[in-house]
Scaffold this motif. Structure first.
Motif, short mmCIF file in Angstrom:
data_model
loop_
_atom_site.label_atom_id
_atom_site.label_comp_id
_atom_site.label_asym_id
_atom_site.label_seq_id
_atom_site.Cartn_x
_atom_site.Cartn_y
_atom_site.Cartn_z
N ILE A 214 0.83 -1.19 0.00
CA ILE A 214 0.00 0.00 0.00
C ILE A 214 0.87 1.25 0.00
N ASP A 215 2.09 1.13 0.55
CA ASP A 215 3.03 2.25 0.54
C ASP A 215 3.73 2.39 -0.81
N GLN A 216 3.73 1.33 -1.62
CA GLN A 216 4.36 1.36 -2.94
C GLN A 216 3.37 1.76 -4.03
N PHE A 217 2.09 1.51 -3.80
CA PHE A 217 1.10 1.57 -4.88
C PHE A 217 0.82 2.99 -5.36
N LEU A 218 1.00 3.19 -6.66
CA LEU A 218 0.72 4.47 -7.30
C LEU A 218 -0.28 4.22 -8.43
N PRO A 219 -1.53 4.68 -8.28
CA PRO A 219 -2.53 4.44 -9.33
C PRO A 219 -2.14 5.13 -10.64
N LEU A 220 -2.16 4.39 -11.71
CA LEU A 220 -1.78 4.99 -12.99
C LEU A 220 -2.84 5.95 -13.50
N SER A 221 -4.06 5.87 -12.98
CA SER A 221 -5.07 6.88 -13.32
C SER A 221 -4.59 8.25 -12.87
N ARG A 222 -3.93 8.30 -11.72
CA ARG A 222 -3.39 9.56 -11.22
C ARG A 222 -2.20 10.02 -12.06
N VAL A 223 -1.36 9.08 -12.46
CA VAL A 223 -0.22 9.40 -13.30
C VAL A 223 -0.68 9.97 -14.63
N ARG A 224 -1.66 9.31 -15.22
CA ARG A 224 -2.16 9.79 -16.52
C ARG A 224 -2.73 11.20 -16.40
N ALA A 225 -3.49 11.44 -15.35
CA ALA A 225 -4.06 12.77 -15.15
C ALA A 225 -2.97 13.82 -15.03
N SER A 226 -1.88 13.47 -14.33
CA SER A 226 -0.77 14.40 -14.18
C SER A 226 -0.07 14.67 -15.51
N LEU A 227 0.10 13.63 -16.33
CA LEU A 227 0.75 13.79 -17.62
C LEU A 227 -0.05 14.71 -18.55
N LEU A 228 -1.36 14.70 -18.37
CA LEU A 228 -2.21 15.53 -19.24
C LEU A 228 -1.99 17.02 -19.02
#
Length: 343
Positions: A214-228
């Protein structure tokens, strides 16, 4: 429910699971050993299988060939780190006959890159056209911290050698919260600048490891939103046989893939099964159900029993996995490490 088929009726039949999906992609782990100890994949002090439990390279070739006979069109060799297995190139050379005959469309490999400088040219000679390199950072110190033992310069030299040999290289990066999330844009620019795809992968709950996932997990939905905020991402219909969903990054011209087993699973179109180095077939990465292929393989010189065992196994392939990462479920979804199943 197991579908019973007459042994003589199985050979050569396409492998269709209970949900109508044709199994055309086999991922083969040739060893559970690795020269890295990535923090999301392995414990630092791993206990590896005794060598006597492993299938021989000849047995791996025989099993792969049975799958090809049943309609598998893509083989991906994985580990552990596949290129650390002794004499591994004999397997690639042998399997290349299926490329030459047209029975197999693609023979590929997933590697950490540590041995690529040594083997890239020979892989190309065997008909390998694409390699996936697992690399989560461009920072040498951070790379060593993530892999525990890895040398980033050695991996870069391996990528150089792969491209010099004419291999298409795709970089696979596991997105790790608080570790490399600030490097995703630089990695994207670097990979696309070298003509390589980049695929981002969510952490998966496989095997007991020291950090809490849970400390490692980074949702890629959040990553994609940031890249936009910086890039224009154009959805692509492209598929390479695996679970990645691709976009074209307009500003770089390169492809970016997302593998999202946690936030948006990819099970509905799964055409893959995984074979371990001990001859165990897993029909789903996220389920424990498995089939023993080593016993029927060694019970007869013919392949009828193996074919029947494979058919029985595919008849049990589930619709999807049950991956969960949360504070209330502080244990892996399955007990085996990714290095056992094959990455």
């Amino acid at each position: 429910m197991t579908i019973e088929l007459p042994v003589e009726a199985v050979s050569g039949k396409p492998l269709i699971d209970p949900f109508g999906r044709a199994i055309a992609y086999l991922r083969v782990s040739v060893t559970d050993r690795c020269d890295f100890r990535c923090v999301y994949c392995m414990s630092e002090d791993m206990t590896f299988l005794p060598k006597r439990d492993l299938l021989t390279l000849e047995e791996l070739d025989r099993l792969c060939s049975v799958f090809v006979d049943h309609g598998v069109r893509k083989l991906r060799i994985t580990g552990g780190e596949p290129l650390v297995r002794r004499d591994i190139m004999t397997l690639f050379r042998s399997l290349s006959r299926h490329l030459a005959s047209g029975a197999l469309e693609e023979l590929t490999v997933t590697t950490n890159g540590s041995q690529l400088a040594r083997y890239a040219a020979e892989l190309a000679d065997c008909g390998v056209r694409r390699v996936n390199v697992s690399m989560d950072t461009l920072d040498p110190d951070k790379f060593r911290a993530i892999t525990r033992w890895g040398d980033l310069d050695k991996v870069i030299r391996g990528i150089d050698a792969a491209q010099a040999a004419g291999l298409s290289v795709k970089i696979n990066a596991v997105a790790l919260k608080g570790v490399n999330e600030d490097e995703i844009e630089p990695m994207l620019e670097w990979a696309h600048g070298r003509g390589m795809d980049l695929t981002l992968i969510e952490v998966m709950p496989l095997g007991e490891i020291e950090p809490d996932r849970i400390d490692q997990f980074l949702p890629l939905s959040r990553v994609r939103a940031s890249l936009l905020d910086r890039y224009t991402l154009e959805d692509l219909p492209d598929r390479t046989g695996g679970p990645a969903r691709y976009v074209r990054v307009k500003e770089t011209g390169g492809r970016l893939g997302f593998i999202t087993p946690m936030t948006h699973n990819f099970c509905e179109s799964c055409n893959r099964v995984r074979l371990t180095c001990t001859g165990t077939l897993y029909m789903c990465l996220g389920q424990e159900d498995a089939a023993d292929l080593r016993t029927p393989l060694r019970a007869s010189e013919g392949n009828e029993r193996v074919s029947q065992a494979i058919a029985d196994a595919i008849a049990r392939k589930p619709k999807g996995h049950d991956f969960v990462i949360d504070r209330g479920r502080n244990r892996p979804a399955v007990g085996r490490h990714m290095s056992v199943t094959g990455g």
